[in-house]
Write an enzyme that holds these catalytic residues in place. Structure first.
Site, PDB file in Angstrom:
ATOM      1  N   ARG A 142      10.634  15.818  -8.441  1.00 27.09           N
ATOM      2  CA  ARG A 142       9.199  16.035  -8.185  1.00 27.09           C
ATOM      3  C   ARG A 142       8.447  14.714  -8.084  1.00 27.09           C
ATOM      4  O   ARG A 142       7.606  14.541  -7.201  1.00 27.09           O
ATOM      5  CB  ARG A 142       8.582  16.926  -9.271  1.00 27.09           C
ATOM      6  CG  ARG A 142       9.079  18.365  -9.212  1.00 27.09           C
ATOM      7  CD  ARG A 142       8.595  19.171 -10.397  1.00 27.09           C
ATOM      8  NE  ARG A 142       9.068  18.540 -11.628  1.00 27.09           N
ATOM      9  CZ  ARG A 142       8.620  18.804 -12.837  1.00 27.09           C
ATOM     10  NH1 ARG A 142       7.651  19.671 -13.019  1.00 27.09           N
ATOM     11  NH2 ARG A 142       9.115  18.210 -13.890  1.00 27.09           N
TER      12      ARG A 142
ATOM     13  N   ASN B 224       8.875  22.818 -10.099  1.00 28.31           N
ATOM     14  CA  ASN B 224      10.165  23.392 -10.456  1.00 28.31           C
ATOM     15  C   ASN B 224      10.022  24.905 -10.544  1.00 28.31           C
ATOM     16  O   ASN B 224       8.964  25.405 -10.918  1.00 28.31           O
ATOM     17  CB  ASN B 224      10.625  22.874 -11.822  1.00 28.31           C
ATOM     18  CG  ASN B 224      11.161  21.462 -11.768  1.00 28.31           C
ATOM     19  OD1 ASN B 224      11.495  20.936 -10.716  1.00 28.31           O
ATOM     20  ND2 ASN B 224      11.247  20.829 -12.927  1.00 28.31           N
TER      21      ASN B 224
END
Length: 103
Positions: free
Chosen positions: A28, A46
């Protein structure tokens, strides 16, 4: 001016989901960094299924560059098995002002 074809600098939006070893490997953070470098907006997060999902918006060439990065590059420790793209469409304006990580 012709109404056929795409206007120069047409904006594009696409949703994505990345499969493989993409959690616990700073995926990320690197996605957010790459998006900022390219100048695209959207988000990344996520999922409980072990994937990473999100949305990217921006000029078509920049969105295509981000799609390539999400398919082939990722974070240094990640292993991308496949990336699915959906809801790809032309948009008239951006829905986000920047790129962020969602929780």
């Amino acid at each position: 001016m012709s109404t056929l074809g795409k206007a120069p600098g047409a904006l594009k939006s696409v949703d994505y989901e990345v499969f493989g070893r993409v959690q616990g490997v700073c995926f990320r953070m690197y996605t957010e960094e790459e998006a900022r470098k390219l100048g695209v907006v959207g988000w990344v997060k996520n999922t409980s299924q072990g994937t990473v999902t999100g949305q990217v918006q921006g000029p078509e060439d920049k969105v295509n560059a981000m799609k390539s990065w999400l398919t082939k590059v990722g974070s240094p420790s990640s292993r991308i098995d496949r990336t699915n793209f959906s809801n790809e469409k032309e948009i008239s304006k951006l829905d986000f002002s920047g790129f962020s990580t969602r929780y």
